[in-house]
Structures are given as C-alpha cells and as structure tokens.
Scaffold this active site. Structure first.
Site, PDB file in Angstrom:
ATOM      1  N   ARG A  29       0.869  -1.181   0.000  1.00  0.00           N
ATOM      2  CA  ARG A  29       0.000   0.000   0.000  1.00  0.00           C
ATOM      3  C   ARG A  29       0.899   1.222   0.000  1.00  0.00           C
ATOM      4  NH1 ARG A  29      -4.657   2.513   0.481  1.00  0.00           N
ATOM      5  NH2 ARG A  29      -5.033   4.110   2.078  1.00  0.00           N
ATOM      6  N   GLY A  30       0.835   1.989  -1.105  1.00  0.00           N
ATOM      7  CA  GLY A  30       1.763   3.102  -1.307  1.00  0.00           C
ATOM      8  C   GLY A  30       1.722   4.133  -0.213  1.00  0.00           C
ATOM      9  N   ARG A  34       5.471   3.407   0.729  1.00  0.00           N
ATOM     10  CA  ARG A  34       6.156   3.609  -0.555  1.00  0.00           C
ATOM     11  C   ARG A  34       7.521   4.287  -0.385  1.00  0.00           C
ATOM     12  NH1 ARG A  34       3.992   3.854  -5.476  1.00  0.00           N
ATOM     13  NH2 ARG A  34       1.908   4.342  -4.679  1.00  0.00           N
ATOM     14  N   GLU A  96      -4.880  -7.101  -6.237  1.00  0.00           N
ATOM     15  CA  GLU A  96      -3.534  -7.607  -6.520  1.00  0.00           C
ATOM     16  C   GLU A  96      -3.300  -8.945  -5.823  1.00  0.00           C
ATOM     17  OE1 GLU A  96      -0.830  -3.571  -6.896  1.00  0.00           O
ATOM     18  OE2 GLU A  96      -0.208  -5.149  -5.521  1.00  0.00           O
TER      19      GLU A  96
END
Length: 1181
Positions: A29-30, A34, A96
């Site tokens: 999860r960015g 990230r 995803e």
C-alpha cells in the site's frame, strides 16, 4: 544434475527465455510504505541482483492498472506482499493479492512471500483489528462476491510461511530487509524439475506420498518407493519433489544414482551435488567420501531438508546418508526410488510404497496422448490402440515409447508394427527393463530368471522350487532375489507371476543368444520348437523346450504327414532338463532320449502306458494330464527322484503303479480319473507323501487301510468320491500331520446315517482347513463336542440343510475363511465368530439376521449375492420399513405421510441385483438414512448448495445446549454418461464431513441406496449422531461434501446440512424430540472409530482397508472437492460473529436467549470501561 540452480541476479535475456521478465513483484500500500520500508526493500532486492517490479516505476503513464498489473504478476517469478496497517483499505491491493494467489496455483512455481510490517498475521487471517474495520467499510460499497474473494485470499496468504518484523528482526528494519532478500534468494535458486504436466494414473500415488511428507511430524522420515523399471517411480518422485521442496529449508533431487555411482569418483560427485543443492548454489569441494560425510552432517543438522535419491541400487550408495539419520534436522524427509524392494531393512525405513502399473483406462489415455496428442484414440485407430495397450501391460514406459513411435503413422504401419511386436519386442523398452536383469548378483539368478520367463510363469511356487532345485538351482533364495528386483511376484494363490514386458525381456535375451533356434538355450516359441524337431537339428545347448501342436497349427497349416514327429529328434539334446509337450505324437524308440530330464509335462499323451525304455531316472515332476493311459507303467520302473505325479483327467486309467518304485513321491494327483476303482496298497509306504488328491474319482470304492501310515500327509482331498463303501474313520484319527481335508459331495448322512457325528468327531485336531460342502449334514449331525477342530482357519459348510449356526463354530477363534454358500434353509447366524479374510452367505435365501459374537466390525470380504431377506447384521446395519422406524427419528427428520410413500428401486454393495422395495430406514454405524422419490425435502436446512460442498462455522451455543448431530440431505438423479465399471458399480453417493479446525474427516458410503427412475429425483436423507461434545466445538470450521461414487452413476442436484442441537433435558431443538442411543449400533461420530481409521485422522465408516487403497478413493479423501464451496452465506460478516443467526433464532430456547443477552451485556459493559480508561489517559497526557 537433475536440480537446475539459478544464481542470483539472473540476466534479463535468461528470464525472457524462461518466460519471465521480473524476479520479484512487490505488492504494497503506497500511502503506508512507498517512501520508507518498501523503498528500502526495493533497493535491496535490486542491489542483490533481483529485477523487481514496483508499479510506480514500471507502468507506463496512462496505462489502465488492472491489465498492467496482471501482466507484471504473470511475468514475475515471485511476489512479496507487504502487509501494513492499512493494506486492506485499498481495494487495489486486495485485487492484486487475489491475482497473485491465482498465479500461485499449481502447476505454477510462483513463489509468494508475505511480509508482516507492524501487523499481526492472525489479524490478517481472521480479518480483525484494522483489517476488520476496513472490511466493514468494503461491505457497504462492494459486492458480497468480491468481499468473499478478498477474505479467502487474506486467510490463504496468512497461512503461508511469512516474515514478521517483530519476530525475526526485533523491529530492526535493515536487519529485517536483509533476511527477506536472503529468503527470496533461497527460494528462487531452487527451481522446479522438468516433468510431464499430465499426471495420468499417478495422481493418487503422488497425493498419498504428499500426505506423508506433509504430516507435520518432527521425526526424520525415510520413504522407499519401489517398482519395476519403467513403472513411473522417477516421475512420481519429481512431482512429489516439485509439490513440497519449498516447504523445506533445503532440498536436493539426485537423479540416476545407480548410473552415476559407477562412474569414477561418482559417490563424491553425488555428495558435492547434495551439498550444493542444500546450501543453495554454494560450491563445495570434496576430495573423499569421508570428507563429504563430515560436510553433509554439518549441512543437514541445521535445517529441515527434503532429499530425493533416485534409482538407488545398492546399500553402499546410501550408507553415506542413512548412517547419519540421527544427524538430520527434525522434520527432514528422505525419499528413495529403487527397483529393489528389500534395499533397506525394516528398522531403517519409515514407510515402503510400491508403484503399480496402470489400469486399462489409464493406459489407453496415456498412450493416446503420446500417439494422438489427445486423451482418446482418433477414429479408425481404436482397435489397434487397444491391442498396443494390451501388449504394454499398463507399463508407462512401454505406452510412451510405443505411442511416440506410432504417432502420425498410417494404419498399415500400425498393423505391421503390431505383428513385429509379437515376435521382437521394442528395443528401447527392453534395454530399460534389462537393467534389473543385469544387476542380478550372478549368473545363477540370471539363469533361474530365464527358466521361469520361458517355461514356469503361473506355476505354484512350491512346484517351481521342486523342479528348479532338481536343476541344481538354489531356488528359494534365487526367487527372493528376483522378487527383490521386481522381476517376479508371488500372487495370492502362491503362483509365480511375471509382468508380460519383463517376460518378453527375458525371452529376448535368449533369442539374442543365436540367430539359429537350435543353438539357443531355451525354445519356448512353438514355431521354433517344431522346426528344430522336424529338422532334427537340436543341440546340447538346449536346456528347455515347449511345443503345443495346437498353437503351432493355429499359426499356419502344415502337412498332416509331418504332425507325427520322431523320438530321435531329441537325441542330440543331451542337456535337456525341461520338456513341455501338448498334443504331440512321437514315433520311435526312447532309448536315446535325453537322460537329464527333470520336468516332463506331456498333455494328451497318446499311449496307454509309459514307454519302458524312456530314461526318467532323474525325473522330478511327471505331468500326464488328459492322457490315454490305462496304467502308468507296464512292469517295473524305478523312479528314485520322482516327487510329483499328476495323471489327472486320464479317464481310461484303471491301475496305478506300485508306489515302492517311487519312494521320494511327495504329491500324487488323480483328479477325475473316473475309471479308477482302488489305489495300490503300497501307498502306505510313501513316507514323504504330503499331498493326495482323488477328487471326482467317482468309481473309487476303497482306500487302503495302511494309508494311516502316511505320517507326513498334510492335504487329503476326497471330494466327489461318492461311491466310497466305507469312510476311513480310524485312518483319519491317525493322520497326525493332516492339515487340510476336503470331502465335498460325499453324502455322509445318506451313506452312513448312524455315524455322521462319529465321522465328524474322527477328524484329527491338526486340521486347519475343512470343507464339508454338499455332505447332506443337518443340525443334528454336528455333535456338541467338536473341540478337536478348534485350530480351524478355513471352514466350508455350503449346500447343507442346516438351519442355524453349528455350535462348534462359535468356538472357532482363528477363522480366516467361512462359507455357508447355498445353505437354503439357514435362517440365522447367532454367535458368529470373527472372520478375518473371506466369508460367503451367497444363496442363503432364508437368512434374515446375523448376530456376531463381538461388536468389532467384520474385516472379511463378504459375498452375499442376492439375499435381500438379510435385513440385519448386528453392529453393522439394520433395515426396516419406514413405517416401523422409531417415531422420534421420523420427527427428527421431519418426515410425514409415510403410508403414501411409493416403493423404490434399491441397490446394495452387498447384493448383485436391485429390487423394488417399500421405503426403508437404514441404521448403519450410528448413521440413519432413508431414500425416497421426490425433490421436496422435509425438515429445515440452514445450509443448502448446488455446488460440491458447504462450509460453515460451528456457532456459539447457550450453556444449556450441546450439539447432537447433523442432518444431511441430497437430491440426485441418474447420470447419462456414467462409467460402467462393474467392479465399482455398487458404490453410490458418498458424504464427507471435514472438521478443518481439528484436521478430522468422516467418509460414508451407504450399504444400501435408492435408484431414481428416468426423469425422476431421489432424496437421500440422513442423520449423523455426534456422541462426543469435543468433536464439534464453537468456531470449528466444518466442510460437508456430497459426491458421486467412482462410476458417477448419479448427478447431485442439491444437498443441505442442518446442525442439530440438544437441550440438557435431552430435547432436540429443531424438532422438540430427542433420539435414543441404540446399544446395538455403538459406532457413532465421536465414539471409538479406530477400526475405521485406515488413514490417520480419516474415518472411512463402513469401508474396509482394501477399498481405501483404491485410486478413486484416494482422490476422494483429498480436499480438491472443497474448492468449489458454498460458505455459510455470511460474506458480509467478519469471522468473529456468531455463524448463522437464522439457525440460532429458530433453534434457541428462552433460556438460551437469556444467556446470549447476558453475554452481549457483559461485552458492552467491558467496552465502555475500556473506552473510559483510554479517555482518562488521553486527558492526563
């Protein structure tokens, strides 16, 4: 090397060649990681040489995310999923994850590594805490199917071996990232072995071995997989390896050990590969075997490893490993494939597994894939394909080789190839099979093998031993060596058997001895034998010869004048030992006949006596079945070596020889010699005689009184000798060695009506087998005291007018076989003792009830045939008309209008044909079932499905209640395209109940079932009693499946489950009634089911161990059917809620609601206290 290792930092070109573009796909999860943890991990992976995909770097601007992501996942070798606190808030992340797990499905080798970054794996698994809150939001905006898929994916990925920040690095992120990179490196450096994608005929064998590998035991296990060459041992081992090696910290598959060990420094090279594989590519130099042992010890003692050693032929090749068994890390597994059954001693092996050949259908499918590229032969090739499959004998090697060689060829080529195979086997197959022959210790075993392959297949082992011992072989140890290398087997009848391909290999070895038939050591082919005898060009090389004139004449017409051969054709065969003739006429003098004959089998012998000049001084076995003999010899003929004499079916025989001329005789066989009136009195002098068979000698009047002197006689068969003037009572008493007595068809009660009991009591106490079929014995004939027969293991009483179980039978405690076949007056068997192997009550048309002495289930194979009057076998099953079934059971199942239920067609595993019967209730091992027409199911079922299985969680019950059992129904109809395999036709639908939480399974196939008519539906309604409160507990995940049997006779249209609860006052919640426990049927779910536990933690109720070994049953016990599952209908609710509130609202009593309300009140009170405490802390801060 079999295991291809890939170094870290594989080049882009290499990955493209193998179908990959990336080493690692990063899912995260960015917003959470990230720019922090994920960025550091991404950099570390790339620095280590792993080309890593990250969506913000790799997706081109403007590309739609789903196809791009899916393509990247497909082109990656591994996925690392970083679970952060808000991971589940992102529907993109969850999508995803679903795609990643789809990519992982077999046969893919995609690696998935979950990384838990400040997240507890249990929160992911159960979807609690932040993940639970995220799902509460998703349920408002997403479809139930979508949420259900996400939940399933999270639960699945949480069960994989993953990395937890707090557990593995104490919260230090840099240290944690190094460990992740190392794990990825380890996993990607171990790749799948190359195998055929289709598991035709070996799926169940792979799954059985997988069960052993995945048993969770901490013991070091050794599994020996053995079988003949070409049967698929290596293929199975490779599939097993591919399915399991990632579950071990180290693994190695070492192929062709026999071949490699024979090379210079071969064992050292094997040790080096083992170390390189386990240490994941690190090269280790070894100079000596001793040095290798030390280094291997260090490598295997610190990690759990999977080691597969393929094609091991000698114990020396294993010593370096097995001597270190105690050094292996707990939970390590060693799998060995070999052609030798006895390669290891029993204490060295955890489990031994034999790989069998394929059945006909599997063989045809495998052959078709190689010949036609599809699972069935193409049009016009079916009959030819069947012939090839028949020739191959289920051997995968032969099916593949022959299929590939015939692929794309015309019918003419196929027909020519088939003709050639009849004479000359395929060389590639023979060379592979010959390895086992060449590995035999010496030429003694090789020559023994060739004798059996050419002449003695299918013969009794003891018979074969006598013949070959006479040929100067050490036969017993030799046969054991052949068994050890899977070259011969001994079947259930003690006959020596050999696979057709192995036989062909042996005969091909003989054929290659010389281009000329006369110069070969053995002539088994009738055409060759006839030509050698006709041309009289035999040589002293010939040791054995077989000729059946019927077989020869069938292959081509010959001049009738040449059908009579001459005795001098054998003159030059001085070393001839084995001679098998059938329908052969010989003219001439026998004086120069071979003198070294050990075995003479001459069927349809044309003369009325044996030629006096025939030299048989060395003869051990003489077989003259269906001969024209009137007397065996005229005059005297001393046969000092003769051990077996068989003149069966010689209908003209009136006189037997003087037995003093054959003092070594051990077996005398006179079956169906209908003209024989008496037996020479000299028989009493045969001190070594162990077997005497006069079956169906209908005119035999007297037996010599001195037969009582036969102290070695073990088996006596007098069956069918119905004209005996006197039964040899006194003689019987003195036969102290007699073990087997058969007197079938002698009407004892008619011939000697006053002496029936006396005759029976005269039998010696040494007897272990007794057959009294058709002796006209009534109940009175069996006196009470027959304690002398207490050692009996086999007893046959068929076709006698008995009405009940003879009293002496109740005292027999060692019975392996018991038969009452054809006892038409037999009404009951009360006090039946345990029978261990086989029992027959076929044709007992008056038999209604069997009452065993013990409740222990019958382990014997029982032949019942068409006796539908047998409605009760106590402790096993009971049938009764539905209107007589206990009223509480009727109410429990919600049945009504019983009188209007139409009759149904019923079938049973026990009976050979169906009947039309009123609707019945079946009690079987604690399960009640009934079958009736219709599609309207009575009663209430909270869970229903049209899929293959239903999954639900056991709800929280009030303290005043307990789980009493399960109600299960299934609606089914006839299946148009069923498999008409007669062997399994009686097996109908099957119910499987799995407690996934406790790892337990119960499988049930009813003895009786209903057959729906065309266009009609049949309902199977059953109740499963649960006697143990711990068997199903709150929160347990339960999966119920209903499936068709191996022949797929029916189609399941719908089925359902209802969990039944009981009040402490024994009132069933769903029906306001309870069921009473029946002491006659104690084996219930939760009771002692150990007798049905043929596989650990899997209870196959009512099914014997033989069925459990079948391939279709092994597929049944696997969980593949549970993938297509209807869960409990609560996709929108997290797991911590009480399952099936509908069931609770319908089934709970007032007292139960009070308990629930109290619990809810306590929960909210506790929540308020905690919230208040937190608020006060914040204020103080």
């Amino acid at each position: 090397m079999a295991l291809v290792t890939t170094s870290q930092g594989t080049s882009s070109d290499s990955k493209k060649f193998r179908g990959y573009r990336y080493d690692v796909f990063l899912s995260f999860r960015g917003e959470d990681t990230r720019k922090t943890f994920t960025d550091h991990l991404y950099t570390a992976l790339n620095n280590a040489g792993f080309l890593t995909f990250r969506d913000d770097d790799e997706l081109e601007r403007g590309e739609y995310i789903r196809p791009g992501l899916q393509k990247a996942i497909q082109l990656s070798r591994a996925s690392v999923v970083v679970f952060s606190e808000d991971y589940a808030s992102s529907r993109w992340c969850l999508d995803e994850l679903v795609m990643i797990l789809e990519r992982k499905r077999p046969p893919s080798d995609h690696v998935v590594l979950p990384v838990f970054y400040h997240v507890d794996p249990s929160h992911v698994r159960k979807q609690t805490e932040s993940i639970g809150r995220a799902f509460a939001r998703h349920q408002k905006s997403q479809s139930p199917e979508k949420v259900k898929g996400w939940r399933k994916a999270l639960a699945e990925v949480a069960d994989l071996a993953g990395m937890v920040l707090q557990n593995q690095a104490d919260g230090y992120e840099s240290k944690f990232i190094k460990k992740i990179v190392k794990v990825i490196g380890d996993k990607l450096s171990r790749t799948l072995l190359s195998v055929e994608p289709k598991l035709i005929g070996i799926q169940f064998q792979v799954e059985r071995i997988n069960l052993w590998l995945q048993d969770g035991s901490s013991d070091v296990g050794i599994l020996l997989v053995y079988g003949m060459s070409g049967v698929g041992k290596t293929t199975i081992a490779k599939h097993v390896y591919n399915s399991n090696f990632r579950s071990f910290e180290g693994s190695s598959f070492i192929e062709n050990i026999k071949e490699r060990a024979d090379r210079p420094n071969g064992l050292v090279q094997i040790q080096m590969q083992l170390l390189s594989d386990i240490l994941i590519g690190r090269k280790v130099e070894i100079q000596t075997i001793s040095e290798g042992i030390i280094k291997i010890e260090s490598a295997i003692s610190s990690r759990k490893v999977l080691l597969v050693l393929d094609d091991v032929d000698h114990i020396d090749q294993l010593d370096a490993v097995l001597k270190m068994k105690d050094w292996f890390y707990p939970g390590s597994k060693i799998l060995i494939t070999t052609r030798r059954e006895r390669l290891l001693r029993a204490h060295q092996v955890t489990k031994v597994y034999k790989v069998e050949t394929l059945n006909y259908n599997e063989s045809l499918e495998l052959f078709s894939w190689h010949a036609f590229g599809q699972d069935r032969p193409i049009e016009n090739y079916m009959e030819h394909s069947k012939m090839v499959v028949q020739h191959s004998g289920g051997l995968p090697l032969a099916l593949k080789v022959l299929g590939s060689s015939l692929s794309g060829e015309s019918i003419d080529v196929w027909e020519s190839a088939l003709e050639k195979l009849k004479v000359i086997p395929n060389g590639e197959i023979m060379n592979k099979l010959r390895i086992s022959y060449d590995s035999l210790q010496d030429d003694h075993d090789q020559k023994l093998f060739l004798h059996i392959a050419c002449f003695l297949i299918g013969r009794d082992k003891n018979y074969t031993v006598r013949i070959l011992d006479g040929c100067d072989f050490c036969t017993i140890v030799g046969i054991q060596n052949l068994i050890d290398r899977c070259l011969v087997t001994i079947d259930g009848y003690n006959n020596v058997q050999m696979h057709d391909m192995i036989r062909n290999m042996g005969r091909e070895i003989v054929r290659h001895e010389s281009e000329e038939s006369a110069k070969r050591s053995r002539l088994w082919r009738h055409k060759d034998s006839f030509e050698v005898l006709r041309e009289k060009n035999g040589t002293q090389t010939i040791q054995g010869l077989a000729l059946d004139m019927r077989m020869h004449l069938a292959n081509g017409p010959i001049n009738t004048n040449e059908t009579v051969l001459e005795t001098n054709a054998f003159e030059r065969m001085r070393n001839l030992q084995l001679l098998h003739l059938s329908h052969v006429r010989l003219d001439g003098c026998y004086a120069n006949f071979p003198t070294r004959l050990r075995w003479l089998c001459w069927l349809e012998f044309p003369l009325d006596s044996m030629p006096v000049d025939l030299p048989l001084e060395c003869l051990i076995v003489l077989e003259m079945q269906h001969s024209s003999l009137r007397q065996v010899w005229k005059g005297t003929k001393f046969l000092p070596s003769l051990k077996i004499l068989d003149v069966s079916h010689s209908h003209s025989l009136t006189e037997i020889m003087d037995f003093s001329l054959c003092p070594s005789l051990e077996e005398l066989i006179l079956v169906d010699c209908t003209s024989l009136i008496d037996v020479h009195e000299s028989i009493g002098n045969l001190e070594r005689l162990v077997y005497l068979n006069t079956k169906d000698c209908k005119n035999l009047r007297m037996l010599p009184k001195n037969m009582c002197m036969l102290k070695s006689l073990e088996k006596l068969i007098l069956s069918g000798c119905s004209n005996l003037e006197e039964f040899p009572v006194e003689m019987m008493k003195k036969m102290v060695s007699l073990k087997v007595l058969e007197i079938d068809g002698i009407p004892i009660s008619e011939l000697w009506p006053e002496r029936s009991s006396t005759i029976l009591s005269s039998f010696p106490c040494s007897l272990v087998e007794l057959s009294l079929k058709g002796c006209n014995l009534s109940d009175d004939a069996f006196c009470r005291d027959l304690s002398s027969l207490s050692s009996l293991r086999k007893l046959k009483l068929g076709k006698n007018p008995i009405c009940s179980l003879p009293g002496f039978v109740k005292g027999l405690r060692r019975l392996d076989e018991l038969s009452f076949k054809g006892c038409k007056r037999l009404e009951s068997l009360v006090g039946l003792p345990k029978v261990h192997q086989r029992m027959s009550i076929a044709g007992c048309i008056s038999l209604r009830k069997i009452t065993p002495l013990s409740p222990e289930p019958c382990s014997a194979t029982c032949k019942v045939d068409g006796n539908w009057n047998l409605v009760e076998w106590q402790y096993d099953y009971k049938l009764e008309p539905i209107d007589r079934v206990d009223v509480e059971m009727i109410k429990l199942l919600g049945l009504c209008n019983l009188e209007s239920m139409p009759a149904i067609r019923m079938k049973s595993i026990l009976f050979s044909y169906p009947i039309v019967s009123p609707v019945q209730g079946l009690y079987e091992n604690g399960i009640f079932s009934t079958f009736f027409y219709g599609n309207e199911v009575p009663g209430r079922f909270s869970y229903k499905s049209t899929k293959s299985s239903i999954s639900f969680s056991v709800p929280l019950l009030p303290s005043s209640h307990r789980i009493q059992g399960l109600n299960i129904f299934a609606t089914y109809a006839n299946e148009e395209n069923s498999n008409n395999d007669e062997e399994w036709k009686a097996f109908s639908n099957i119910i499987k109940v799995s407690n996934k939480s406790k790892g337990l399974k119960w499988i049930y196939c009813p003895l009786f079932y209903g057959i729906p008519g065309d266009g009609e539906d049949m309902i199977w309604l059953s109740h499963w009693k649960m006697e143990n409160e711990t068997i199903l507990q709150c929160g347990d995940q339960v999966v119920v499946s209903v499936m068709t049997g191996p022949n797929k006779l029916f189609r399941i249209k719908e089925f359902g489950v209802e969990l039944m609860q009981e009040h402490q006052n024994n009132m069933m919640i769903s029906t306001q009634h309870n069921t009473k426990s029946d002491p006659n049927y104690p084996f219930v779910i939760g009771g002692d089911l150990s007798m049905w536990e043929h596989i650990p933690r899997i209870y196959c109720i009512g099914l014997d161990g033989k069925i459990v070994e079948e391939r279709w049953f092994n597929r049944l016990i696997m969980d593949t059917d549970e993938e297509d599952t209807d869960r409990e209908g609560q996709e929108d609710e997290p797991d911590y809620t009480i399952a099936r509130t509908r069931a609770a609202s319908n089934n709970c009593s007032l007292k139960g609601w009070k308990v629930l309300i109290t619990a809810v009140g306590l929960f909210f009170t506790l929540a308020l206290v905690v919230w208040s405490s937190i608020s006060q802390k914040k204020k103080r801060q």
